[in-house]
Design an enzyme around this catalytic site. Structure first.
Site, PDB file in Angstrom:
ATOM      1  N   THR A  59       0.834  -1.207   0.000  1.00 24.47           N
ATOM      2  CA  THR A  59       0.000   0.000   0.000  1.00 24.47           C
ATOM      3  C   THR A  59       0.863   1.249   0.000  1.00 24.47           C
ATOM      4  O   THR A  59       0.617   2.187  -0.760  1.00 24.47           O
ATOM      5  CB  THR A  59      -0.906   0.004   1.252  1.00 24.47           C
ATOM      6  OG1 THR A  59      -1.647  -1.205   1.297  1.00 24.47           O
ATOM      7  CG2 THR A  59      -1.848   1.185   1.227  1.00 24.47           C
TER       8      THR A  59
ATOM      9  N   TYR B 285     -13.057  -4.268  -2.522  1.00 24.11           N
ATOM     10  CA  TYR B 285     -14.159  -3.848  -3.388  1.00 24.11           C
ATOM     11  C   TYR B 285     -15.152  -4.974  -3.661  1.00 24.11           C
ATOM     12  O   TYR B 285     -16.272  -4.938  -3.169  1.00 24.11           O
ATOM     13  CB  TYR B 285     -13.678  -3.229  -4.703  1.00 24.11           C
ATOM     14  CG  TYR B 285     -14.830  -2.642  -5.498  1.00 24.11           C
ATOM     15  CD1 TYR B 285     -15.504  -1.526  -5.027  1.00 24.11           C
ATOM     16  CD2 TYR B 285     -15.267  -3.213  -6.685  1.00 24.11           C
ATOM     17  CE1 TYR B 285     -16.597  -1.003  -5.716  1.00 24.11           C
ATOM     18  CE2 TYR B 285     -16.343  -2.694  -7.383  1.00 24.11           C
ATOM     19  CZ  TYR B 285     -17.013  -1.590  -6.894  1.00 24.11           C
ATOM     20  OH  TYR B 285     -18.092  -1.092  -7.567  1.00 24.11           O
TER      21      TYR B 285
ATOM     22  N   TYR C 256      -2.415 -10.259   4.819  1.00 24.92           N
ATOM     23  CA  TYR C 256      -2.472  -8.839   5.188  1.00 24.92           C
ATOM     24  C   TYR C 256      -3.918  -8.474   5.461  1.00 24.92           C
ATOM     25  O   TYR C 256      -4.743  -8.433   4.551  1.00 24.92           O
ATOM     26  CB  TYR C 256      -1.872  -7.998   4.064  1.00 24.92           C
ATOM     27  CG  TYR C 256      -1.853  -6.497   4.299  1.00 24.92           C
ATOM     28  CD1 TYR C 256      -2.067  -5.937   5.549  1.00 24.92           C
ATOM     29  CD2 TYR C 256      -1.607  -5.627   3.235  1.00 24.92           C
ATOM     30  CE1 TYR C 256      -2.041  -4.570   5.748  1.00 24.92           C
ATOM     31  CE2 TYR C 256      -1.571  -4.251   3.416  1.00 24.92           C
ATOM     32  CZ  TYR C 256      -1.794  -3.734   4.674  1.00 24.92           C
ATOM     33  OH  TYR C 256      -1.773  -2.370   4.855  1.00 24.92           O
TER      34      TYR C 256
ATOM     35  N   ARG D  72      -9.176  -0.466   4.867  1.00 22.48           N
ATOM     36  CA  ARG D  72      -8.966  -0.175   3.445  1.00 22.48           C
ATOM     37  C   ARG D  72      -9.774  -1.102   2.541  1.00 22.48           C
ATOM     38  O   ARG D  72     -10.247  -0.694   1.484  1.00 22.48           O
ATOM     39  CB  ARG D  72      -7.479  -0.301   3.084  1.00 22.48           C
ATOM     40  CG  ARG D  72      -6.654   0.923   3.424  1.00 22.48           C
ATOM     41  CD  ARG D  72      -5.270   0.805   2.803  1.00 22.48           C
ATOM     42  NE  ARG D  72      -4.439   1.951   3.122  1.00 22.48           N
ATOM     43  CZ  ARG D  72      -4.265   3.008   2.325  1.00 22.48           C
ATOM     44  NH1 ARG D  72      -4.875   3.068   1.165  1.00 22.48           N
ATOM     45  NH2 ARG D  72      -3.474   3.996   2.697  1.00 22.48           N
TER      46      ARG D  72
ATOM     47  N   LYS E 246       0.105  -9.908   8.697  1.00 15.90           N
ATOM     48  CA  LYS E 246       0.243  -8.497   9.054  1.00 15.90           C
ATOM     49  C   LYS E 246      -1.131  -8.062   9.525  1.00 15.90           C
ATOM     50  O   LYS E 246      -2.067  -7.967   8.738  1.00 15.90           O
ATOM     51  CB  LYS E 246       0.709  -7.671   7.855  1.00 15.90           C
ATOM     52  CG  LYS E 246       0.768  -6.175   8.140  1.00 15.90           C
ATOM     53  CD  LYS E 246       1.110  -5.369   6.899  1.00 15.90           C
ATOM     54  CE  LYS E 246       1.084  -3.876   7.213  1.00 15.90           C
ATOM     55  NZ  LYS E 246       1.345  -3.053   6.007  1.00 15.90           N
TER      56      LYS E 246
ATOM     57  N   ILE F 120       5.408  -4.571  10.191  1.00 14.33           N
ATOM     58  CA  ILE F 120       5.576  -4.099   8.819  1.00 14.33           C
ATOM     59  C   ILE F 120       5.180  -2.641   8.862  1.00 14.33           C
ATOM     60  O   ILE F 120       4.013  -2.304   9.033  1.00 14.33           O
ATOM     61  CB  ILE F 120       4.761  -4.931   7.816  1.00 14.33           C
ATOM     62  CG1 ILE F 120       5.318  -6.360   7.795  1.00 14.33           C
ATOM     63  CG2 ILE F 120       4.812  -4.307   6.422  1.00 14.33           C
ATOM     64  CD1 ILE F 120       4.572  -7.319   6.893  1.00 14.33           C
TER      65      ILE F 120
END
Length: 296
Positions: A45, A108, A134, A139, A162, A204
């Site tokens: 990202t 999405y 992740y 997000r 993560k 991270i």
């Protein structure tokens, strides 16, 4: 298969005239090697991978692996909401000898927990290098539940997560359900000590783009039993860390790097320059941490 312990930087992608600035990227890779960063996560990202073409991402990943030359692990961000694309990019990363993969949850179109298991399993079946899941629901709009993580851990290639949900109770439940050799990384720079206290092995980090030695020292202070020292480092950095997320990442971290002379370059649309009022807060916190800013 082993992953890293310590501080993994979610490295920015330096752009110049809307193209990747490979000279600067090489400089940053070498700088991280010299400043105790324990792994470099490329095309995540923070690296603005969402606005990079597939060819650009492949070129950046290949370049990073070549320039790291085995001196530091390179973890390739190859996740996608398109399972076939994620498989293609993951196989490519393995072919160029990346040390591991970072796979974000589908965004999405999202999916169910059953879909997450099938998606990540389909990718893991096609490669033979360690995978870090992740989880960043803020997000992507989808959360990997602890029970789902425990199910995915059964796959020999899925070795860590993560965790950027911000939910410490969820991190604790993942730690309870998963084995001791499952790698849990903080995905939030302001929660490193909290995650380490629950059995995490590192972070991270976005902040490590400008605080590589400090983030490394924080993690290893904790892992070596110097908990109070780690706590003090965490609290000392948190004001700056908070200002690095005052606008959507990576706007503030690239702004900070440019302010202190690291020349991270421009942002790609739809990301834009930082609002002046927020930039002022960032500048104050950079100065408070001892950074030099031209004209200040």
């Amino acid at each position: 298969m082993r992953l890293f312990r310590g501080s993994g930087v979610a490295i920015v992608t330096p752009f110049k005239n809307n193209k990747v600035n490979f000279e600067k990227l090489e400089e940053l890779i070498n700088w991280h090697i010299e400043n105790s960063t324990d792994a470099i996560i490329v095309c995540g990202t923070t690296g603005e991978s969402a606005t990079m073409s597939k060819d650009e991402k492949k070129e950046v990943l290949r370049f990073a692996v070549e320039k790291a030359a085995g001196k530091i692990p390179i973890i390739a961000g190859t996740g996608s909401n398109n399972t076939a694309d994620a498989i293609e990019m993951s196989k490519f990363a393995e072919s160029i000898k990346a040390d591991g993969l970072l796979l974000v949850t589908p965004y999405y179109n999202k999916t169910t927990q059953k879909g997450l298991i099938k998606h990540f399993t389909a990718i893991a079946d096609e490669v033979n290098i360690p995978i870090i899941l992740y989880n960043v629901p803020g997000r992507t709009g989808v959360n990997i539940l602890p029970e789902t993580v425990a199910s995915l851990e059964k796959h020999p290639n899925i070795r860590g997560i993560k965790e950027a949900s911000g939910n410490i109770s969820q991190v604790a439940e993942i730690a309870r359900l998963c084995s001791d050799n499952f790698y849990i990384y903080s995905g939030n720079d302001d929660q490193i000590v909290a995650v380490l206290s629950l059995g995490g092995c590192g972070v991270i980090s976005v902040a490590a783009n400008i605080l590589p030695k400090e983030i490394h020292d924080l993690v290893f202070s904790f892992l070596e039993g110097k908990v109070n020292e780690a706590r003090k480092l965490q609290l000392r950095m948190n004001s700056l860390i908070n200002s690095l997320f005052i606008e959507v990442n990576p706007i503030p971290i690239k702004t900070a790097m440019n302010l202190i002379g690291m020349d991270a370059g421009e942002l790609r649309l739809p990301l834009v320059e930082m609002e002046e009022k927020n930039k002022s807060i960032l500048i104050k916190n950079l100065l408070d941490m001892g950074f030099r800013i031209e004209g200040k």
